[in-house]
Design a protein around this motif. Structure first.
Motif: not given
Length: 416
Positions: A21, A24, A153-154, A157, A160, A163, A416
């Motif tokens: 992944l 961020h 959030t990570e 993600k 999968g 959201t 978020k």
């Protein structure tokens, strides 16, 4: 030594071949790597620092040394290492030094490499890497990236998870994973295997205490350290002073208690949040609050029968604030009013209070609602800040405070 480096190259190539992944971070990687300053990736063990470093190096010619490998530590020879590196990684442009704090005297060696123009990326699991050791040796000559366990959030993600939640079924799956995150945390390697959370994080916890603290600082009274760490993890989000800890644990030396707390904080296991006060001396004397770097450690190590959902939510909000770049004691505090009413988080930018955040799992009780509102009323007046927010588990509303409509927001929407 060459044999060890060849083995590490195989391990590097295997790890680099996997899909990870994208984390961020608010930097441009290309610009970051062009700088001749030392690139430092700091954070807790197993949070993904090495993986992030490998992602940065993708498609580039770089050499790699992993100092979490005891075999490398045994054969390491500063006078020969650069020659051997050239043999294993011909004409490399970058040098990645993984878990560098395990090498005795690493600061002097890194300084020497820097003077010779080596473009370095180094990782470390000890905050002291950037406080006294690196700062004193390389003041102003490094750039820092902090990598923590996954944010919500990570986490979503990575799994999968949809959201947007177009259907009730998707909403159910989504909220299930938010709940899993609250109880099990965001360590990357166990998100897909939540049943392993306790076993995995106990291992990480024990490794931190043994390798990063006991062995590193040559601690002999190990029982005192383990008891202190157990008290902290079992009282997360709670208040303490060095004196109260010493008395509670039967430790005669407050200096030792303070030193052990410092070691635990440097290891990125715990964070200590001071009370906001414009007078520095008063802030230092006030009790601190303790938080965990990840909620999963509560499940793995805290002493208790059932989880406290309010505390889990508060710790989760704290961790999200860390992800957003707030630093305890610099831009992040808690607060108590003159009437001893507490607000959970005060966010500061420069000399001004930016925002006041209160955390409450459930506001349905009139008594709870009144308590939280009363604390915010006093805090907004004393801190002269009208930017307030209340974070809950699933309540979305507005709270009227002194002609201000204060948003009441569920954690998942706020995060978020």
């Amino acid at each position: 030594m060459k044999t060890t480096l060849l083995q590490q190259r195989q391990e590097r190539d295997y790890l680099a071949s996997k899909n990870y992944l994208k984390r961020h971070v608010e930097i441009n990687i290309d610009d970051y790597l062009k700088s001749n300053l030392i690139k430092v990736i700091i954070g807790p063990r197993r949070a993904g620092k090495s993986v992030f470093g490998l992602q940065m190096m993708k498609g580039r010619n770089y050499a790699y040394l992993n100092f979490d490998d005891n075999q490398l530590l045994k054969v390491f020879d500063e006078s020969q290492i650069m020659q051997v590196l050239q043999e294993v990684y011909p004409n490399f442009e970058y040098l990645m030094l993984d878990e560098i704090q395990n090498l005795d005297g690493w600061e002097r060696w890194v300084e020497t490499l820097y003077r010779r123009g080596v473009n370095m990326i180094i990782t470390g699991s000890n905050a002291k890497l950037l406080s006294s050791e690196l700062s004193s040796m390389l003041s102003g000559r490094y750039l820092q990236i902090e990598i923590l366990p996954f944010s919500l959030t990570e986490n979503l993600k990575f799994l999968g998870i949809n959201t947007t939640m177009d259907t009730p079924q998707e909403r159910g799956v989504y909220m299930h994973e938010v709940d899993e995150y609250m109880h099990n945390g965001g360590y990357p390697e166990i998100i897909s295997t939540r049943q392993l959370t306790e076993t995995y994080l106990r291992g990480v916890y024990d490794t931190v205490l043994l390798k990063d603290i006991i062995q590193r600082y040559k601690i002999h009274k190990t029982d005192d350290l383990y008891n202190l760490a157990e008290w902290l993890v079992s009282n997360y989000t709670g208040l303490f002073t060095i004196s109260s800890l010493a008395e509670e644990l039967g430790m005669t030396s407050k200096t030792t208690v303070s030193k052990y707390c410092n070691y635990l904080q440097q290891s990125y296991m715990f964070f200590f949040l001071p009370r906001f006060n414009n007078k520095l001396q008063l802030m230092k004397k006030a009790p601190q609050k303790v938080y965990m770097v990840d909620n999963g450690f509560v499940k793995a190590k805290a002493f208790g029968v059932s989880p406290d959902l309010g505390k889990l939510l508060e710790n989760m909000v704290f961790d999200e604030l860390l992800h957003r770049g707030y630093a305890p004691g610099l831009t992040l505090f808690y607060y108590r009013s003159r009437n001893d009413k507490e607000v959970d988080f005060v966010l500061r930018q420069g000399n001004k209070v930016e925002q006041i955040i209160q955390v409450s799992y459930d506001l349905s009780s009139p008594k709870t609602y009144k308590r939280e509102r009363s604390a915010l009323i006093e805090a907004t007046a004393e801190l002269r800040c009208r930017n307030m927010c209340v974070i809950t588990w699933d309540t979305e509303d507005k709270m009227d405070i002194e002609e201000t409509k204060v948003p009441v927001v569920p954690f998942d929407k706020w995060a978020k």
